[in-house]
Design a protein around this motif. Sequence first.
Motif, PDB file in Angstrom:
ATOM      1  N   LYS A 141      29.609  80.608  -4.660  1.00  8.53           N
ATOM      2  CA  LYS A 141      29.126  81.409  -3.533  1.00  8.53           C
ATOM      3  C   LYS A 141      27.605  81.482  -3.617  1.00  8.53           C
ATOM      4  CE  LYS A 141      29.691  85.860  -5.890  1.00  8.53           C
ATOM      5  NZ  LYS A 141      30.292  87.212  -5.809  1.00  8.53           N
ATOM      6  N   LEU A 142      26.996  81.840  -2.499  1.00  6.12           N
ATOM      7  CA  LEU A 142      25.542  81.925  -2.441  1.00  6.12           C
ATOM      8  C   LEU A 142      25.046  83.116  -3.257  1.00  6.12           C
ATOM      9  CD1 LEU A 142      24.969  81.278   1.377  1.00  6.12           C
ATOM     10  CD2 LEU A 142      24.759  79.632  -0.497  1.00  6.12           C
ATOM     11  N   THR A 143      23.974  82.891  -3.996  1.00  6.55           N
ATOM     12  CA  THR A 143      23.295  83.970  -4.718  1.00  6.55           C
ATOM     13  C   THR A 143      21.806  83.881  -4.391  1.00  6.55           C
ATOM     14  OG1 THR A 143      22.786  82.648  -6.682  1.00  6.55           O
ATOM     15  CG2 THR A 143      24.944  83.746  -6.627  1.00  6.55           C
ATOM     16  N   PRO A 144      21.056  84.966  -4.546  1.00 11.28           N
ATOM     17  CA  PRO A 144      19.611  84.901  -4.287  1.00 11.28           C
ATOM     18  C   PRO A 144      18.919  83.843  -5.150  1.00 11.28           C
ATOM     19  CG  PRO A 144      20.312  87.182  -4.427  1.00 11.28           C
ATOM     20  CD  PRO A 144      21.488  86.357  -4.837  1.00 11.28           C
ATOM     21  N   GLU A 145      19.346  83.713  -6.405  1.00  9.71           N
ATOM     22  CA  GLU A 145      18.709  82.746  -7.309  1.00  9.71           C
ATOM     23  C   GLU A 145      18.984  81.320  -6.862  1.00  9.71           C
ATOM     24  OE1 GLU A 145      19.147  86.610  -9.077  1.00  9.71           O
ATOM     25  OE2 GLU A 145      20.724  85.255  -8.360  1.00  9.71           O
ATOM     26  N   PHE A 146      20.226  81.050  -6.463  1.00  6.52           N
ATOM     27  CA  PHE A 146      20.537  79.706  -5.969  1.00  6.52           C
ATOM     28  C   PHE A 146      19.747  79.397  -4.703  1.00  6.52           C
ATOM     29  CE2 PHE A 146      22.930  77.299  -2.769  1.00  6.52           C
ATOM     30  CZ  PHE A 146      22.925  76.053  -3.378  1.00  6.52           C
ATOM     31  N   LEU A 147      19.695  80.344  -3.760  1.00 10.22           N
ATOM     32  CA  LEU A 147      18.971  80.110  -2.506  1.00 10.22           C
ATOM     33  C   LEU A 147      17.486  79.863  -2.765  1.00 10.22           C
ATOM     34  CD1 LEU A 147      20.706  82.750  -0.199  1.00 10.22           C
ATOM     35  CD2 LEU A 147      20.799  80.259   0.059  1.00 10.22           C
ATOM     36  N   TYR A 148      16.918  80.597  -3.691  1.00 14.38           N
ATOM     37  CA  TYR A 148      15.503  80.402  -4.058  1.00 14.38           C
ATOM     38  C   TYR A 148      15.284  78.974  -4.557  1.00 14.38           C
ATOM     39  CZ  TYR A 148      11.113  81.278  -6.678  1.00 14.38           C
ATOM     40  OH  TYR A 148       9.826  81.231  -7.184  1.00 14.38           O
ATOM     41  N   VAL A 149      16.123  78.539  -5.492  1.00 13.83           N
ATOM     42  CA  VAL A 149      15.976  77.193  -6.070  1.00 13.83           C
ATOM     43  C   VAL A 149      16.274  76.121  -5.030  1.00 13.83           C
ATOM     44  CG1 VAL A 149      16.945  75.590  -7.777  1.00 13.83           C
ATOM     45  CG2 VAL A 149      16.430  77.954  -8.428  1.00 13.83           C
ATOM     46  N   ASP A 150      17.333  76.326  -4.254  1.00  9.14           N
ATOM     47  CA  ASP A 150      17.729  75.292  -3.284  1.00  9.14           C
ATOM     48  C   ASP A 150      16.720  75.186  -2.154  1.00  9.14           C
ATOM     49  OD1 ASP A 150      20.021  73.417  -3.011  1.00  9.14           O
ATOM     50  OD2 ASP A 150      20.150  74.311  -1.014  1.00  9.14           O
ATOM     51  N   LEU A 168       4.280  82.172  -1.486  1.00 12.01           N
ATOM     52  CA  LEU A 168       5.158  83.335  -1.567  1.00 12.01           C
ATOM     53  C   LEU A 168       6.188  83.166  -2.684  1.00 12.01           C
ATOM     54  CD1 LEU A 168       6.017  84.571   2.039  1.00 12.01           C
ATOM     55  CD2 LEU A 168       5.244  85.943   0.118  1.00 12.01           C
ATOM     56  N   ALA A 169       6.695  81.957  -2.838  1.00 12.84           N
ATOM     57  CA  ALA A 169       7.688  81.702  -3.893  1.00 12.84           C
ATOM     58  C   ALA A 169       7.100  82.006  -5.259  1.00 12.84           C
ATOM     59  CB  ALA A 169       8.175  80.256  -3.817  1.00 12.84           C
ATOM     60  N   ARG A 170       5.852  81.618  -5.458  1.00 10.82           N
ATOM     61  CA  ARG A 170       5.216  81.883  -6.754  1.00 10.82           C
ATOM     62  C   ARG A 170       5.012  83.385  -6.955  1.00 10.82           C
ATOM     63  NH1 ARG A 170       0.154  78.614  -9.445  1.00 10.82           N
ATOM     64  NH2 ARG A 170       0.195  79.697 -11.458  1.00 10.82           N
ATOM     65  N   SER A 171       4.573  84.078  -5.898  1.00 11.44           N
ATOM     66  CA  SER A 171       4.315  85.514  -6.040  1.00 11.44           C
ATOM     67  C   SER A 171       5.612  86.303  -6.222  1.00 11.44           C
ATOM     68  CB  SER A 171       3.551  86.031  -4.819  1.00 11.44           C
ATOM     69  OG  SER A 171       4.363  86.028  -3.659  1.00 11.44           O
ATOM     70  N   LYS A 172       6.734  85.774  -5.686  1.00  7.89           N
ATOM     71  CA  LYS A 172       8.020  86.468  -5.782  1.00  7.89           C
ATOM     72  C   LYS A 172       8.737  86.185  -7.095  1.00  7.89           C
ATOM     73  CE  LYS A 172       9.045  88.365  -1.584  1.00  7.89           C
ATOM     74  NZ  LYS A 172       9.809  89.589  -1.298  1.00  7.89           N
ATOM     75  N   LEU A 173       8.253  85.256  -7.865  1.00  5.92           N
ATOM     76  CA  LEU A 173       8.951  84.841  -9.082  1.00  5.92           C
ATOM     77  C   LEU A 173       9.307  86.027  -9.984  1.00  5.92           C
ATOM     78  CD1 LEU A 173       9.950  82.250 -10.506  1.00  5.92           C
ATOM     79  CD2 LEU A 173       7.747  82.167 -11.691  1.00  5.92           C
ATOM     80  N   PRO A 174       8.399  86.980 -10.226  1.00  2.51           N
ATOM     81  CA  PRO A 174       8.737  88.088 -11.129  1.00  2.51           C
ATOM     82  C   PRO A 174       9.816  89.028 -10.587  1.00  2.51           C
ATOM     83  CG  PRO A 174       6.350  87.861 -10.876  1.00  2.51           C
ATOM     84  CD  PRO A 174       6.979  87.029  -9.824  1.00  2.51           C
ATOM     85  N   SER A 175      10.125  88.935  -9.292  1.00  2.00           N
ATOM     86  CA  SER A 175      11.120  89.853  -8.721  1.00  2.00           C
ATOM     87  C   SER A 175      12.548  89.428  -9.033  1.00  2.00           C
ATOM     88  CB  SER A 175      10.935  89.956  -7.201  1.00  2.00           C
ATOM     89  OG  SER A 175      11.253  88.736  -6.563  1.00  2.00           O
ATOM     90  N   GLY A 189      18.390  72.963  -9.856  1.00  2.00           N
ATOM     91  CA  GLY A 189      17.051  72.527  -9.475  1.00  2.00           C
ATOM     92  C   GLY A 189      16.793  71.065  -9.783  1.00  2.00           C
ATOM     93  N   SER A 190      15.979  70.429  -8.956  1.00  2.00           N
ATOM     94  CA  SER A 190      15.543  69.064  -9.239  1.00  2.00           C
ATOM     95  C   SER A 190      14.593  69.079 -10.433  1.00  2.00           C
ATOM     96  CB  SER A 190      14.825  68.485  -8.021  1.00  2.00           C
ATOM     97  OG  SER A 190      13.597  69.175  -7.800  1.00  2.00           O
ATOM     98  N   VAL A 191      14.326  67.915 -10.977  1.00  2.00           N
ATOM     99  CA  VAL A 191      13.388  67.817 -12.100  1.00  2.00           C
ATOM    100  C   VAL A 191      12.030  68.388 -11.703  1.00  2.00           C
ATOM    101  CG1 VAL A 191      12.137  66.212 -13.594  1.00  2.00           C
ATOM    102  CG2 VAL A 191      14.567  65.839 -13.114  1.00  2.00           C
TER     103      VAL A 191
END
Length: 203
Positions: A141-150, A168-175, A189-191
């Motif tokens: 199922k979809l998760t926030p972590e999967f959606l971020y990576v995908d 934004l992705a970089r700034s959101k990383l700590p969240s 994730g891809s290489v």
Amino acid sequence: MPAAVQSPAASLRGAAAHFAGELQAGRVYRREDLARLSTAVDRHLRELVASGKLKKLAQGLYHAPKQSSFGPLPPADEQVVGGFLRDKDFLVFSPSAYNAVGLGTTQLYNRTLVYNHKRHGVFKLGNRQFDFRMKPRFPRKLTPEFLYVDLLNNLDELAEDRDAVLRLARSKLPSFDPTRLQRAADSFGSVAIRKRLREWAGG
């Protein structure tokens, strides 16, 4: 008084009517599933499609629609994909789901992705197009972590401002929970994306 107009479904007789009575409304069937219900399956399929009791989605794939006050209801995506793949191991979602991660994506996408282990390519099933992509791994199922990576995996093919999304992705990383995000990156994730996330985390 004028005679009542008989619906095509009501005009089914004999073996075809018995065949129709065995159908479960809302279910997607393959021809081989239905062949067990009839000694003349192709003739009966033609009759049931003409009557509206079945909708043909693709070669050898049919849907017995549920009826509502607005007419026949379309099948659920999971039913269609499961019937097409003859499998339950897949993930169906729209790229619009990326918008929930909060990385500034706003586009709405009129397409449906299917991550699976069997088929690759765009297939029209019923009046919908499904973009099947073979993947070695994907979550159930979809998760926030999967959606971020995908999202980062697929960013180049999305109608978004790539540089703004990356900032934004970089700034959101700590969240994100670091353990769950690391697991998602390692699994999905891809290489290049795994390398980018390591650099962001170290910087």
